[in-house]
Design a protein around this motif. Structure first.
Motif, short mmCIF file in Angstrom:
data_model
loop_
_atom_site.label_atom_id
_atom_site.label_comp_id
_atom_site.label_asym_id
_atom_site.label_seq_id
_atom_site.Cartn_x
_atom_site.Cartn_y
_atom_site.Cartn_z
N GLU A 199 50.94 51.49 64.19
CA GLU A 199 49.35 51.23 64.29
C GLU A 199 48.70 51.95 65.04
OE1 GLU A 199 46.91 47.01 65.02
OE2 GLU A 199 49.04 47.01 65.47
N TYR A 200 49.12 52.18 66.29
CA TYR A 200 48.31 52.99 67.29
C TYR A 200 48.24 54.40 66.80
CZ TYR A 200 47.30 55.88 71.21
OH TYR A 200 46.79 56.92 72.24
N ASP A 201 49.30 55.17 66.11
CA ASP A 201 49.15 56.33 65.78
C ASP A 201 48.11 56.32 64.50
OD1 ASP A 201 51.05 57.20 67.16
OD2 ASP A 201 52.49 57.58 65.82
N PHE A 202 48.10 55.48 63.60
CA PHE A 202 47.14 55.48 62.59
C PHE A 202 45.62 55.57 63.19
CE2 PHE A 202 43.91 53.25 60.10
CZ PHE A 202 43.90 54.02 58.77
N TYR A 203 45.41 54.99 64.01
CA TYR A 203 43.84 54.94 64.92
C TYR A 203 43.85 56.28 65.23
CZ TYR A 203 43.05 50.02 63.53
OH TYR A 203 43.08 48.93 62.84
N HIS A 204 44.78 56.58 66.20
CA HIS A 204 45.00 58.10 67.02
C HIS A 204 44.38 59.10 65.90
CE1 HIS A 204 45.70 60.96 70.41
NE2 HIS A 204 46.41 61.50 69.34
N TRP A 205 45.23 59.18 64.95
CA TRP A 205 45.20 60.53 64.07
C TRP A 205 43.87 60.34 63.29
CZ3 TRP A 205 47.84 63.52 66.49
CH2 TRP A 205 49.10 63.33 66.80
N SER A 206 43.71 59.24 62.87
CA SER A 206 42.37 58.98 62.20
C SER A 206 41.11 59.32 63.07
CB SER A 206 42.45 57.57 61.28
OG SER A 206 42.05 56.63 62.41
N ALA A 207 41.05 58.85 63.95
CA ALA A 207 40.20 59.17 65.10
C ALA A 207 39.94 60.88 65.31
CB ALA A 207 40.24 58.71 66.48
N ILE A 208 41.00 61.44 65.44
CA ILE A 208 40.99 62.78 65.23
C ILE A 208 40.25 63.42 64.20
CG2 ILE A 208 42.20 65.25 65.30
CD1 ILE A 208 44.21 63.81 67.19
N LEU A 209 40.76 62.98 62.83
CA LEU A 209 40.42 63.47 61.62
C LEU A 209 38.57 63.10 61.66
CD1 LEU A 209 43.21 62.32 59.26
CD2 LEU A 209 42.41 64.86 59.98
N ARG A 210 38.26 61.77 61.93
CA ARG A 210 36.82 61.82 61.80
C ARG A 210 36.00 62.25 62.73
NH1 ARG A 210 35.84 56.76 63.50
NH2 ARG A 210 37.88 56.12 64.41
N SER A 211 36.70 62.97 63.84
CA SER A 211 35.88 63.60 64.82
C SER A 211 35.40 64.81 64.10
CB SER A 211 36.62 63.81 66.20
OG SER A 211 37.67 64.54 65.81
#
Length: 316
Positions: A199-211
């Motif tokens: 769950e943490y990884d999803f938010y972490h990697w999606s945050a990188i992509l959204r940036s």
């Protein structure tokens, strides 16, 4: 073209791109901070923003403890911080003013209005009331500046120096972002993960992509769950991804060809070697040899490429 004029155009575009990149990183981190998380995780996130720009010592000398409020003030409103949004917008405007006759009226008015509006928004407290809206405004103004440049300026040497600065800055930022964010995950991202880790990884990697405006692109390209190795591949090796390392270096090389660089020129040779490594590289080989080592070397080579461009074109 005079080297002095080329220098102003090159740095005008770099500072405009830098302001947008800073706004992108801060916006994603600000939105992420609204999610439930520990104090240590929050502090690590804000420290990561400073680490990307190598500003941790400068920040701690002024503010001491790393806090959300302190980092936002330092990275947005502090004119003494050359990487802050307000400092970048001001520097872009000053470089544009120095070559006013080379730019179209629309480009100058866009950059000038961005500077005037940004100071007004900060002075009137609009940033403090809604940081997210302010960051979106900065991104919009940067995109507007690029669009007006493409739509109103003659596609001559001036436009190529603008493109060179934009994509060199973008390549540097994407590499720094990846280097810091991939190492924010302490456990081996190829190992087994608990449900909480996933769950943490999803938010972490999606945050990188959204940036880097890459979340929707990732879904379109891979049509799968977010995996770190694919995030790395998208942001490094995909030439059709507008903010990938490969795309940025290809654009810089294309601009170099248009400003009269000979095929045997050292600057073009350096850019060509860097592009070849990205064009024919494989993500599994890069990860096997170490992502941090690869990105560190890439940043050094981008810095050297910038130095070559400066010596050949920008220094009188």
């Amino acid at each position: 073209m005079l080297s002095r004029t080329a220098d102003h155009l090159f740095w005008m575009s770099r500072y405009t791109e830098r302001a947008e990149n800073t706004a992108r990183m801060l916006n994603v981190l600000y939105e992420t901070s609204l999610l439930p998380q520990s104090a240590s995780t929050s502090e690590a996130g804000w420290q990561g923003v400073l680490s990307i720009s190598e500003l941790v010592p400068a920040y701690t000398a002024l503010h001491g403890e790393i806090t959300q409020h302190g980092v936002l003030d330092f990275m947005v409103k502090d004119e003494n911080n050359s990487s802050s949004i307000i400092a970048c917008v001001k520097a872009a405007r000053e470089n544009a003013r120095a070559v006013r006759g080379t730019l179209s009226t629309e480009v100058w008015e866009t950059l000038n209005q961005t500077w005037l509006e940004s100071t007004r928004l900060i002075r009137e407290g609009a940033f403090d009331r809604d940081p997210g809206e302010f960051f979106e405004w900065v991104k919009f103004r940067s995109n507007l500046s690029r669009g007006v440049s493409l739509g109103t300026m003659l596609q001559d040497e001036a436009s190529h120096f603008l493109g060179m600065g934009t994509f060199l800055e973008r390549a540097d930022n994407t590499a720094r972002l990846m280097d810091v964010k991939f190492h924010a995950v302490e456990r081996d991202f190829f190992g087994a993960a608990s449900a909480r880790d996933q769950e943490y990884d999803f938010y972490h990697w999606s945050a990188i992509l959204r940036s880097v405006s890459g979340f929707e692109v990732y879904r379109k390209v891979y049509r799968d769950v977010i995996k770190p190795e694919r995030v790395a591949e998208l942001l490094m090796l995909r030439e059709d991804m507008p903010r990938s390392l490969h795309h940025c270096v290809s654009e810089v090389m294309g601009s170099l060809r248009h400003v009269g660089t000979s095929p045997n020129d050292e600057t073009l040779r350096h850019a060509g070697k860097l592009r070849a490594d990205l064009r024919y590289g494989r993500i599994d080989e890069i990860l096997a040899n170490g992502l941090h080592a690869y990105l560190t070397q890439f940043l050094d080579r981008v810095s050297q490429l910038g130095a070559h461009i400066s010596r050949e074109f920008l220094i009188p």
